[in-house]
Design an enzyme around this catalytic site. Structure first.
Site, mmCIF file in Angstrom:
data_model
loop_
_atom_site.group_PDB
_atom_site.id
_atom_site.type_symbol
_atom_site.label_atom_id
_atom_site.label_comp_id
_atom_site.label_asym_id
_atom_site.label_seq_id
_atom_site.Cartn_x
_atom_site.Cartn_y
_atom_site.Cartn_z
ATOM 1 C CD GLU A 1 -2.812 -1.275 2.370
ATOM 2 O OE1 GLU A 1 -2.661 -0.478 3.319
ATOM 3 O OE2 GLU A 1 -3.553 -2.259 2.435
ATOM 4 C CG HIS B 1 -5.257 -0.249 5.679
ATOM 5 N ND1 HIS B 1 -4.176 -1.088 5.613
ATOM 6 C CD2 HIS B 1 -5.851 -0.518 6.872
ATOM 7 C CE1 HIS B 1 -4.116 -1.814 6.705
ATOM 8 N NE2 HIS B 1 -5.114 -1.484 7.497
HETATM 9 P P1 NAD Z 1 -7.370 -12.388 15.639
HETATM 10 O O1 NAD Z 1 -5.967 -12.789 15.938
HETATM 11 O O2 NAD Z 1 -8.321 -12.188 16.761
HETATM 12 O O3 NAD Z 1 -8.035 -13.499 14.660
HETATM 13 C C1 NAD Z 1 -7.344 -14.047 13.571
HETATM 14 C C2 NAD Z 1 -7.879 -15.469 13.364
HETATM 15 O O4 NAD Z 1 -7.236 -15.999 12.206
HETATM 16 C C3 NAD Z 1 -7.560 -16.418 14.533
HETATM 17 O O5 NAD Z 1 -8.735 -17.076 14.956
HETATM 18 C C4 NAD Z 1 -6.539 -17.391 13.944
HETATM 19 O O6 NAD Z 1 -6.640 -18.713 14.488
HETATM 20 C C5 NAD Z 1 -6.913 -17.353 12.474
HETATM 21 N N1 NAD Z 1 -5.810 -17.776 11.604
HETATM 22 C C6 NAD Z 1 -4.512 -17.416 11.678
HETATM 23 N N2 NAD Z 1 -3.810 -18.019 10.700
HETATM 24 C C7 NAD Z 1 -4.683 -18.771 10.002
HETATM 25 C C8 NAD Z 1 -4.557 -19.615 8.875
HETATM 26 N N3 NAD Z 1 -3.364 -19.821 8.279
HETATM 27 N N4 NAD Z 1 -5.663 -20.241 8.411
HETATM 28 C C9 NAD Z 1 -6.870 -20.059 9.019
HETATM 29 N N5 NAD Z 1 -7.047 -19.270 10.099
HETATM 30 C C10 NAD Z 1 -5.964 -18.625 10.581
HETATM 31 O O7 NAD Z 1 -7.265 -11.103 14.727
HETATM 32 P P2 NAD Z 1 -8.398 -10.012 14.458
HETATM 33 O O8 NAD Z 1 -8.353 -8.972 15.528
HETATM 34 O O9 NAD Z 1 -9.670 -10.694 14.155
HETATM 35 O O10 NAD Z 1 -7.806 -9.301 13.146
HETATM 36 C C11 NAD Z 1 -7.607 -10.057 11.949
HETATM 37 C C12 NAD Z 1 -6.759 -9.260 10.995
HETATM 38 O O11 NAD Z 1 -7.498 -8.145 10.510
HETATM 39 C C13 NAD Z 1 -5.512 -8.598 11.629
HETATM 40 O O12 NAD Z 1 -4.428 -9.507 11.738
HETATM 41 C C14 NAD Z 1 -5.207 -7.463 10.679
HETATM 42 O O13 NAD Z 1 -4.288 -7.883 9.682
HETATM 43 C C15 NAD Z 1 -6.567 -7.170 10.043
HETATM 44 N N6 NAD Z 1 -7.044 -5.826 10.424
HETATM 45 C C16 NAD Z 1 -7.327 -4.947 9.438
HETATM 46 C C17 NAD Z 1 -7.782 -3.679 9.753
HETATM 47 C C18 NAD Z 1 -8.102 -2.679 8.670
HETATM 48 O O14 NAD Z 1 -8.182 -1.466 8.962
HETATM 49 N N7 NAD Z 1 -8.353 -3.114 7.443
HETATM 50 C C19 NAD Z 1 -7.928 -3.302 11.099
HETATM 51 C C20 NAD Z 1 -7.667 -4.237 12.093
HETATM 52 C C21 NAD Z 1 -7.207 -5.513 11.745
#
Ligand code: NAD
Length: 335
Positions: free
Chosen positions: A261, A302
């Site tokens: 990005e 984003h």
């Molecule tokens: P989290 O850690 O609570 O949940 C992530 C889930 O993904 C977990 O349950 C984990 O077991 C699962 N996971 C990890 N690797 C995996 C794989 N290889 N296959 C299947 N499942 C898998 O995280 P969250 O708070 O829900 O956030 C998720 C993601 O969202 C963050 O890591 C971040 O990159 C993204 N995010 C984006 C924004 C945005 O502004 N667009 C903001 C916040 C977070």
């Protein structure tokens, strides 16, 4: 200790950080940390920034006093954790600040696509109030596939159920409480791709999720399905996504995140002789430009995290993280 607060913007937030007190001196800097501005802050003991900051080894190695990085985000895939571990630099994140904020954005993208909101609104802005020729579709009764059932995925599930959708879930580590529920069905990744009308991504960027949605996975998705990505750009192969949309295999895509990005935000970097982008970066950037111009795609820059409530929680947790580090009891460490 000197704290450099990169990507600082709002006066109220800067004031909250400045009130940390003790021997903590805060310098707000509007720009994100990058190779171009790092040398101006070589006396930093602590740095803080968002996903747009360059926390690579090459940049961090130019901060000789650095002891702590307070990432003002959940995802920390922009931090070279191996480098930090080797140098004894601690890294913290904000584990949960905007579960609803991000899940609401995923549904915002989905509803805008399902009801053709953008072309309709663009027409009325031009003074054209004729009926919109594009017909949308209802969410009720559709199968919502959630990839990653952590903090944000859970909220997305609640919202999908609220819309009367059926929910399919996939996670590398399914949650026992969700597994026990009759209204959520954990399935294999391939089954989710084959059955879901909408696939919404909520996994972190890791080596395992890099390219998780590639050409083969897109081909496995239902004809006419919709892909929503508010997770991280590198989870999707965007060149393959262009092809799936052009062939009409996928009906639409809502994307809040894209690979590289920073490069897209600063197109001048394409022509910088000392930091020439790689072929992979150029391919991803071309795909991103193509996607952003497609009528059945919505790209937001984003922005899923960007609500007043989420921002307040980010500031509060980051201040707590910095204070805990300064007091010798660091919290919310990653890596
Ligand atoms: P989290 O850690 O609570 O949940 C992530 C889930 O993904 C977990 O349950 C984990 O077991 C699962 N996971 C990890 N690797 C995996 C794989 N290889 N296959 C299947 N499942 C898998 O995280 P969250 O708070 O829900 O956030 C998720 C993601 O969202 C963050 O890591 C971040 O990159 C993204 N995010 C984006 C924004 C945005 O502004 N667009 C903001 C916040 C977070």
């Amino acid at each position: 200790m000197k704290i450099v607060l990169f990507s600082a913007g709002e006066a109220a937030d800067e004031a909250a950080f400045s009130a940390l007190g003790g021997d903590l001196a805060v310098l707000p800097v509007t720009a994100p940390l990058d190779a171009g501005n790092v040398d101006a802050h070589e006396d930093a003991d602590i740095v803080s920034g968002f996903a747009g900051c360059d926390f690579s080894a090459a940049t961090l190695s130019r901060l000789p006093r650095l002891r702590f990085i307070a990432v003002r985000a959940t995802g920390f895939d922009n931090v070279d954790l191996a480098y930090c571990r080797a140098r004894g630099i601690l890294v913290s994140n904000v584990p949960a600040y905007g579960d609803s904020t991000v899940a609401e954005h995923a549904f915002g993208l989905l509803l805008a696509l399902s009801r053709r909101t953008v072309p309709c609104a663009e027409a009325t802005r031009r003074g054209d109030f004729t009926f919109c020729p594009d017909r949308g579709f209802e969410l009720r009764g559709k199968a919502f596939g959630v990839v990653g059932t952590g903090h944000i995925g859970r909220r997305a599930i609640e919202m999908a159920l609220g819309f009367g959708m059926t929910v399919l879930a996939y996670d590398a580590m399914p949650s026992p409480d969700l597994q026990a529920r009759p209204d959520i069905r954990y399935v294999t990744f391939n089954a989710l791709l084959a059955e879901a009308d909408i696939v919404s991504l909520h996994v972190p960027a890791t080596p395992q999720t890099d390219g998780m949605i590639g050409a083969a996975e897109l081909a496995r998705m239902k004809r006419g399905a919709v892909l929503i990505n508010t997770a991280r750009g590198q989870v999707v192969d965007h060149a393959a996504l262009v092809g799936a949309l052009e062939r009409g295999h996928l009906a639409a895509a809502g994307l809040d995140v894209l690979p590289d990005e920073t490069l897209l935000r600063h197109p001048d970097k394409f022509f910088a002789p000392d930091q020439a982008p790689s072929a992979t970066q150029l391919r991803a950037a071309l795909a991103a430009r193509a996607l952003a111009s497609m009528p059945n795609v919505i790209v937001t820059p984003h922005n899923a995290y960007n609500t007043q409530e989420a921002f307040r929680r980010i500031v509060e947790t980051t201040i707590a993280n910095i204070r805990a580090f300064a007091e010798g009891n660091p919290i919310n460490l990653v890596g």
